[in-house]
Motif scaffolding. Structure first.
Motif, PDB file in Angstrom:
ATOM      1  N   ASN A   1       0.865  -1.165   0.000  1.00 37.91           N
ATOM      2  CA  ASN A   1       0.000   0.000   0.000  1.00 37.91           C
ATOM      3  C   ASN A   1       0.907   1.221   0.000  1.00 37.91           C
ATOM      4  O   ASN A   1       1.493   1.552   1.022  1.00 37.91           O
ATOM      5  CB  ASN A   1      -0.900  -0.023   1.239  1.00 37.91           C
ATOM      6  CG  ASN A   1      -1.813   1.174   1.315  1.00 37.91           C
ATOM      7  OD1 ASN A   1      -1.868   1.965   0.382  1.00 37.91           O
ATOM      8  ND2 ASN A   1      -2.512   1.303   2.418  1.00 37.91           N
ATOM      9  N   HIS A   2       1.055   1.883  -1.122  1.00 37.96           N
ATOM     10  CA  HIS A   2       1.991   2.988  -1.306  1.00 37.96           C
ATOM     11  C   HIS A   2       3.393   2.485  -0.951  1.00 37.96           C
ATOM     12  O   HIS A   2       3.904   1.618  -1.620  1.00 37.96           O
ATOM     13  CB  HIS A   2       1.588   4.206  -0.503  1.00 37.96           C
ATOM     14  CG  HIS A   2       0.232   4.749  -0.864  1.00 37.96           C
ATOM     15  ND1 HIS A   2      -0.400   4.502  -2.044  1.00 37.96           N
ATOM     16  CD2 HIS A   2      -0.623   5.529  -0.188  1.00 37.96           C
ATOM     17  CE1 HIS A   2      -1.565   5.096  -2.089  1.00 37.96           C
ATOM     18  NE2 HIS A   2      -1.726   5.736  -0.968  1.00 37.96           N
ATOM     19  N   LYS A   3       3.976   2.989   0.129  1.00 33.59           N
ATOM     20  CA  LYS A   3       5.310   2.555   0.530  1.00 33.59           C
ATOM     21  C   LYS A   3       5.248   1.631   1.736  1.00 33.59           C
ATOM     22  O   LYS A   3       6.250   1.378   2.380  1.00 33.59           O
ATOM     23  CB  LYS A   3       6.176   3.765   0.853  1.00 33.59           C
ATOM     24  CG  LYS A   3       6.479   4.618  -0.343  1.00 33.59           C
ATOM     25  CD  LYS A   3       7.393   5.753   0.029  1.00 33.59           C
ATOM     26  CE  LYS A   3       7.691   6.597  -1.190  1.00 33.59           C
ATOM     27  NZ  LYS A   3       8.581   7.703  -0.861  1.00 33.59           N
ATOM     28  N   THR A   4       4.087   1.118   2.050  1.00 36.22           N
ATOM     29  CA  THR A   4       3.896   0.294   3.237  1.00 36.22           C
ATOM     30  C   THR A   4       3.716  -1.164   2.837  1.00 36.22           C
ATOM     31  O   THR A   4       2.912  -1.483   1.978  1.00 36.22           O
ATOM     32  CB  THR A   4       2.645   0.763   4.020  1.00 36.22           C
ATOM     33  OG1 THR A   4       2.786   2.146   4.304  1.00 36.22           O
ATOM     34  CG2 THR A   4       2.495   0.004   5.298  1.00 36.22           C
ATOM     35  N   LEU A   5       4.482  -2.034   3.482  1.00 39.98           N
ATOM     36  CA  LEU A   5       4.412  -3.460   3.209  1.00 39.98           C
ATOM     37  C   LEU A   5       3.661  -4.151   4.338  1.00 39.98           C
ATOM     38  O   LEU A   5       3.930  -3.891   5.510  1.00 39.98           O
ATOM     39  CB  LEU A   5       5.821  -4.036   3.099  1.00 39.98           C
ATOM     40  CG  LEU A   5       5.937  -5.520   2.810  1.00 39.98           C
ATOM     41  CD1 LEU A   5       5.399  -5.835   1.419  1.00 39.98           C
ATOM     42  CD2 LEU A   5       7.388  -5.948   2.897  1.00 39.98           C
ATOM     43  N   HIS A   6       2.702  -4.984   3.983  1.00 41.57           N
ATOM     44  CA  HIS A   6       1.933  -5.755   4.963  1.00 41.57           C
ATOM     45  C   HIS A   6       2.160  -7.237   4.689  1.00 41.57           C
ATOM     46  O   HIS A   6       1.899  -7.714   3.591  1.00 41.57           O
ATOM     47  CB  HIS A   6       0.439  -5.446   4.852  1.00 41.57           C
ATOM     48  CG  HIS A   6       0.093  -4.033   5.171  1.00 41.57           C
ATOM     49  ND1 HIS A   6      -0.258  -3.628   6.422  1.00 41.57           N
ATOM     50  CD2 HIS A   6       0.058  -2.926   4.396  1.00 41.57           C
ATOM     51  CE1 HIS A   6      -0.503  -2.338   6.419  1.00 41.57           C
ATOM     52  NE2 HIS A   6      -0.317  -1.888   5.193  1.00 41.57           N
ATOM     53  N   ILE A   7       2.648  -7.940   5.702  1.00 45.59           N
ATOM     54  CA  ILE A   7       2.850  -9.383   5.586  1.00 45.59           C
ATOM     55  C   ILE A   7       1.821 -10.059   6.472  1.00 45.59           C
ATOM     56  O   ILE A   7       1.714  -9.744   7.664  1.00 45.59           O
ATOM     57  CB  ILE A   7       4.284  -9.777   5.995  1.00 45.59           C
ATOM     58  CG1 ILE A   7       5.265  -9.198   4.976  1.00 45.59           C
ATOM     59  CG2 ILE A   7       4.421 -11.281   6.096  1.00 45.59           C
ATOM     60  CD1 ILE A   7       6.709  -9.460   5.281  1.00 45.59           C
ATOM     61  N   GLU A   8       1.058 -10.965   5.889  1.00 45.65           N
ATOM     62  CA  GLU A   8      -0.016 -11.629   6.618  1.00 45.65           C
ATOM     63  C   GLU A   8       0.502 -12.289   7.893  1.00 45.65           C
ATOM     64  O   GLU A   8       1.482 -13.020   7.880  1.00 45.65           O
ATOM     65  CB  GLU A   8      -0.669 -12.674   5.719  1.00 45.65           C
ATOM     66  CG  GLU A   8      -1.896 -13.300   6.327  1.00 45.65           C
ATOM     67  CD  GLU A   8      -2.575 -14.253   5.374  1.00 45.65           C
ATOM     68  OE1 GLU A   8      -3.250 -15.159   5.867  1.00 45.65           O
ATOM     69  OE2 GLU A   8      -2.432 -14.095   4.150  1.00 45.65           O
TER      70      GLU A   8
ATOM     71  N   ARG B   1      -2.027  -2.484  12.702  1.00 50.02           N
ATOM     72  CA  ARG B   1      -2.299  -2.445  11.269  1.00 50.02           C
ATOM     73  C   ARG B   1      -1.515  -3.498  10.496  1.00 50.02           C
ATOM     74  O   ARG B   1      -1.756  -3.695   9.306  1.00 50.02           O
ATOM     75  CB  ARG B   1      -1.974  -1.056  10.718  1.00 50.02           C
ATOM     76  CG  ARG B   1      -2.906   0.016  11.253  1.00 50.02           C
ATOM     77  CD  ARG B   1      -2.635   1.414  10.702  1.00 50.02           C
ATOM     78  NE  ARG B   1      -2.458   1.409   9.268  1.00 50.02           N
ATOM     79  CZ  ARG B   1      -1.459   2.041   8.635  1.00 50.02           C
ATOM     80  NH1 ARG B   1      -0.554   2.705   9.310  1.00 50.02           N
ATOM     81  NH2 ARG B   1      -1.365   1.995   7.330  1.00 50.02           N
ATOM     82  N   GLY B   2      -0.551  -4.148  11.171  1.00 51.39           N
ATOM     83  CA  GLY B   2       0.233  -5.179  10.504  1.00 51.39           C
ATOM     84  C   GLY B   2       1.261  -4.636   9.539  1.00 51.39           C
ATOM     85  O   GLY B   2       1.753  -5.360   8.669  1.00 51.39           O
ATOM     86  N   VAL B   3       1.606  -3.347   9.696  1.00 50.46           N
ATOM     87  CA  VAL B   3       2.651  -2.765   8.855  1.00 50.46           C
ATOM     88  C   VAL B   3       3.972  -3.443   9.204  1.00 50.46           C
ATOM     89  O   VAL B   3       4.288  -3.639  10.378  1.00 50.46           O
ATOM     90  CB  VAL B   3       2.751  -1.237   9.089  1.00 50.46           C
ATOM     91  CG1 VAL B   3       3.947  -0.644   8.375  1.00 50.46           C
ATOM     92  CG2 VAL B   3       1.459  -0.554   8.650  1.00 50.46           C
ATOM     93  N   THR B   4       4.727  -3.813   8.206  1.00 56.03           N
ATOM     94  CA  THR B   4       6.015  -4.455   8.428  1.00 56.03           C
ATOM     95  C   THR B   4       7.088  -3.370   8.515  1.00 56.03           C
ATOM     96  O   THR B   4       7.196  -2.531   7.632  1.00 56.03           O
ATOM     97  CB  THR B   4       6.341  -5.418   7.266  1.00 56.03           C
ATOM     98  OG1 THR B   4       5.249  -6.322   7.114  1.00 56.03           O
ATOM     99  CG2 THR B   4       7.609  -6.197   7.552  1.00 56.03           C
ATOM    100  N   PRO B   5       7.887  -3.387   9.589  1.00 61.31           N
ATOM    101  CA  PRO B   5       8.914  -2.355   9.739  1.00 61.31           C
ATOM    102  C   PRO B   5      10.052  -2.516   8.747  1.00 61.31           C
ATOM    103  O   PRO B   5      10.239  -3.585   8.166  1.00 61.31           O
ATOM    104  CB  PRO B   5       9.420  -2.562  11.169  1.00 61.31           C
ATOM    105  CG  PRO B   5       9.047  -3.934  11.534  1.00 61.31           C
ATOM    106  CD  PRO B   5       7.856  -4.312  10.714  1.00 61.31           C
ATOM    107  N   LYS B   6      10.812  -1.445   8.594  1.00 61.70           N
ATOM    108  CA  LYS B   6      12.010  -1.503   7.765  1.00 61.70           C
ATOM    109  C   LYS B   6      12.990  -2.485   8.398  1.00 61.70           C
ATOM    110  O   LYS B   6      12.896  -2.827   9.574  1.00 61.70           O
ATOM    111  CB  LYS B   6      12.635  -0.121   7.652  1.00 61.70           C
ATOM    112  CG  LYS B   6      11.766   0.840   6.865  1.00 61.70           C
ATOM    113  CD  LYS B   6      12.434   2.177   6.730  1.00 61.70           C
ATOM    114  CE  LYS B   6      11.532   3.105   5.936  1.00 61.70           C
ATOM    115  NZ  LYS B   6      12.115   4.434   5.770  1.00 61.70           N
ATOM    116  N   CYS B   7      13.942  -2.911   7.599  1.00 56.72           N
ATOM    117  CA  CYS B   7      14.880  -3.974   7.991  1.00 56.72           C
ATOM    118  C   CYS B   7      15.591  -3.692   9.308  1.00 56.72           C
ATOM    119  O   CYS B   7      15.656  -4.567  10.172  1.00 56.72           O
ATOM    120  CB  CYS B   7      15.890  -4.167   6.873  1.00 56.72           C
ATOM    121  SG  CYS B   7      16.994  -5.548   7.135  1.00 56.72           S
TER     122      CYS B   7
END
Length: 81
Positions: free
Chosen positions: A4-11, A48-54
């Motif tokens: 979603n835009h620059k946001t990665l969501h991993i189930e 929200r389940g947003v995945t953080p940066k590395c």
């Protein structure tokens, strides 16, 4: 996995993160302090389940004593090596 835009969501990421936090017995603020994560960012990860940066993902895994692969749902091995 959705983008979603620059946001990665991993189930399942938020569920695994919340489980790892619960397992520590520490409150969220203490986890945030130890992992150097802003409160609003932690909320996004947990709710929200947003995945953080590395770099943040690594700090969270170290703080929570879990593997990055487990947090991301890649491995069933929870503990860090």
């Amino acid at each position: 996995m959705t983008r979603n835009h620059k946001t990665l969501h991993i189930e399942g990421f938020a569920d695994r993160l919340n489980e790892a936090i619960w397992d520590t017995g520490l409150d969220t603020r203490e986890i945030e302090r130890r992992a150097m994560v802003a409160h609003n960012n932690m909320w996004s990860y947990r709710e929200r389940g947003v995945t953080p940066k590395c770099d943040v993902l690594i700090r969270l895994a170290i703080t929570l004593d879990v593997s990055v692969d487990w947090l991301l749902g890649i491995s069933k091995v929870k503990k860090r090596y």
